[in-house]
Motif scaffolding. Structure first.
Motif, mmCIF file in Angstrom:
data_model
loop_
_atom_site.group_PDB
_atom_site.id
_atom_site.type_symbol
_atom_site.label_atom_id
_atom_site.label_comp_id
_atom_site.label_asym_id
_atom_site.label_seq_id
_atom_site.Cartn_x
_atom_site.Cartn_y
_atom_site.Cartn_z
ATOM 1 N N ALA A 14 -12.501 0.544 76.248
ATOM 2 C CA ALA A 14 -11.508 1.947 76.002
ATOM 3 C C ALA A 14 -10.752 1.883 74.612
ATOM 4 N N VAL A 15 -11.042 0.926 73.739
ATOM 5 C CA VAL A 15 -10.568 0.960 72.285
ATOM 6 C C VAL A 15 -11.521 2.137 71.570
ATOM 7 N N ALA A 16 -10.876 2.440 70.517
ATOM 8 C CA ALA A 16 -11.596 3.310 69.919
ATOM 9 C C ALA A 16 -12.953 2.876 69.137
ATOM 10 N N LEU A 17 -13.797 3.655 68.931
ATOM 11 C CA LEU A 17 -15.270 3.076 68.533
ATOM 12 C C LEU A 17 -14.779 2.651 67.021
ATOM 13 N N SER A 18 -15.875 1.780 66.476
ATOM 14 C CA SER A 18 -15.766 1.469 65.262
ATOM 15 C C SER A 18 -15.824 2.322 64.169
ATOM 16 N N GLY A 19 -15.343 2.207 63.097
ATOM 17 C CA GLY A 19 -15.364 3.243 61.868
ATOM 18 C C GLY A 19 -14.097 3.430 61.094
ATOM 19 N N CYS A 20 -14.234 3.677 60.094
ATOM 20 C CA CYS A 20 -13.116 4.246 59.236
ATOM 21 C C CYS A 20 -12.545 5.377 59.357
ATOM 22 N N SER A 21 -11.515 5.596 59.711
ATOM 23 C CA SER A 21 -10.889 7.186 59.908
ATOM 24 C C SER A 21 -11.163 7.840 58.515
ATOM 25 N N LYS A 22 -11.582 9.129 58.761
ATOM 26 C CA LYS A 22 -11.754 10.169 57.551
ATOM 27 C C LYS A 22 -10.917 11.131 57.677
ATOM 28 N N GLN A 162 -23.411 0.586 73.321
ATOM 29 C CA GLN A 162 -24.841 0.005 73.140
ATOM 30 C C GLN A 162 -25.434 0.494 71.892
ATOM 31 N N PRO A 163 -26.509 -0.436 71.386
ATOM 32 C CA PRO A 163 -27.346 -0.230 70.347
ATOM 33 C C PRO A 163 -28.047 1.208 70.636
ATOM 34 N N GLY A 169 -29.086 -1.860 63.740
ATOM 35 C CA GLY A 169 -28.184 -1.815 62.859
ATOM 36 C C GLY A 169 -27.173 -0.740 63.241
ATOM 37 N N MET A 170 -27.026 -0.019 64.275
ATOM 38 C CA MET A 170 -26.162 0.688 64.838
ATOM 39 C C MET A 170 -25.904 1.043 66.171
ATOM 40 N N THR A 171 -24.716 1.187 66.880
ATOM 41 C CA THR A 171 -24.563 1.494 68.206
ATOM 42 C C THR A 171 -24.549 3.022 68.256
ATOM 43 N N GLY A 344 -26.509 5.071 57.007
ATOM 44 C CA GLY A 344 -26.278 3.764 56.389
ATOM 45 C C GLY A 344 -27.164 2.996 56.221
ATOM 46 N N TYR A 345 -27.305 2.046 54.622
ATOM 47 C CA TYR A 345 -28.470 1.447 54.246
ATOM 48 C C TYR A 345 -28.595 0.305 54.910
ATOM 49 N N ASN A 346 -27.814 -0.158 55.712
ATOM 50 C CA ASN A 346 -28.320 -1.073 56.767
ATOM 51 C C ASN A 346 -28.823 -0.957 58.037
ATOM 52 N N VAL A 347 -29.119 0.543 58.160
ATOM 53 C CA VAL A 347 -29.617 0.982 59.513
ATOM 54 C C VAL A 347 -30.999 1.220 59.260
ATOM 55 N N LEU A 348 -32.036 0.920 60.265
ATOM 56 C CA LEU A 348 -33.381 1.031 60.064
ATOM 57 C C LEU A 348 -34.130 1.702 61.210
ATOM 58 N N LYS A 349 -34.697 2.611 60.944
ATOM 59 C CA LYS A 349 -35.826 3.198 62.193
ATOM 60 C C LYS A 349 -36.584 2.331 62.924
#
Length: 355
Positions: A14-22, A162-163, A169-171, A344-349
């Protein structure tokens, strides 16, 4: 796609999803170039920067006061991924009805049919039934009925951990188009207030965009009727909610927020005509046209999913749509040509994977 998700674990997620506030209260002052580090120079970016520079210049005849600098953004396919392999809310319903052990054995037949249609579409490519947006909306209203608002928020966030299917590289909860987050930063720094106006469930949208700092009162989406937990069938005008009651979802669909419904909801909830509008599909054209009819100088932008290398796109279809959007007077953002990265550069299809 993982399917081990159980009710007792909801509170863990229930915590906020990861990521920086914009969306903090004191945006960093940057140069024009520094705001768009993830963009290639392109027509759409040039148009956006020229527009903002013009309407924020006090000596310009097109100057717009800050209180009227309203921007509206569709969500799925505009700044959140929708090709894994379909909308987040479709994937969520499929899981809820066909895999969730707390619900799958009690789901009504029509809800199961809708969820199976999604599964057949994503796994075999079988065409969805006509008017499936409304079929899904009614099924989703039933599938989550009885959950409190807090329980549903936790349920959405748990699934979002979930991935993302089709990527490494991302959920799901991290699948924001990174260049579009820079647009949010840029607009806020220039005195714009932006709203999410989506066809997805309002509370799903709120759960997802919390991670990037968008406040819940700036989210408009599909709505179901809510009641207090002891209200029963009593009308709210005749019932006084007690202090210990919760707000609960019902199975009654109020509105599917697509096409002209987006305009009607903007009028009711914002009360001002947007001057900027961002979308990616025909469901956003009415919102764009509403903005372009503003008494102020205005602009509309359409993203096209034309990147077959970094996303699960159909370039031929996207280019055809891009031609339509330009003829309609919208600026077109090419995800392939205009974005240095998408997620993001770490995310691959990768290939889609199913149990």
């Amino acid at each position: 796609m993982k399917t081990k998700l159980f009710l007792p674990f909801f509170i863990l997620f229930a915590v906020a999803l990861s990521g920086c506030s914009k969306d903090d209260d004191s945006p960093e002052i940057k140069t024009e170039k520094e705001y768009f580090t993830l963009w290639n120079q392109c027509e759409a970016l040039d148009a956006l920067q020229a527009y903002v520079k013009d309407v924020t210049d006090p000596v310009s005849p097109n100057y717009i006061k800050e209180e009227d600098r309203i921007a509206t953004f569709d969500m799925d396919g505009t700044f959140v991924g929708e090709l894994y392999p379909t909308y987040f809310e479709y994937n969520l319903l499929e899981y809820r009805v066909l895999d969730d052990p707390a619900y799958r054995d009690i789901a009504p037949d029509d809800v199961k049919e809708a969820a199976q249609a999604i599964r057949d579409f994503v796994r075999t490519g079988k065409k969805l039934p006509d008017h499936f947006d409304m079929i899904h909306a009614r099924a989703a209203a039933k599938a989550y009925a009885g959950m409190t608002v807090a329980e549903f928020d936790a349920y959405v966030k748990a699934y979002a951990q979930q991935p993302a299917n089709g990527f490494t590289g991302m959920t799901y909860g991290q699948s924001f188009y990174q260049p579009m987050l820079e647009v949010f930063d840029y607009l806020k720094a220039n005195g714009f207030t932006y709203y999410v106006v989506s066809g997805s469930d309002r509370f799903i949208c709120r759960a997802l965009v919390e991670a990037i700092g968008i406040e819940p009162n700036r989210v408009i989406g599909m709505d179901v009727r809510l009641v207090s937990s002891s209200q029963g069938t009593e009308q709210g005008v005749n019932y006084t909610m007690g202090r210990e009651e919760d707000i609960v979802r019902t199975d009654e669909l109020i509105i599917k927020n697509l096409k002209t419904n987006k305009v009607l909801q903007i009028s009711q909830e914002i009360g001002k005509v947007p001057v900027l509008s961002f979308g990616n599909s025909s469901g956003d054209c009415a919102m764009h046209n509403y903005a372009l009819n503003s008494p102020h100088k205005s602009a509309a932008f359409m993203l096209i999913a034309d990147d077959e290398t970094r996303d699960h796109a159909n370039r031929e279809k996207a280019l055809s749509l891009g031609g339509q959007w330009r003829e309609a007077g919208y600026h077109v953002i090419s995800m392939r040509d205009d974005f240095k990265t998408i997620y993001g550069y770490n995310v691959l299809k990768t290939s889609f994977a199913f149990p």
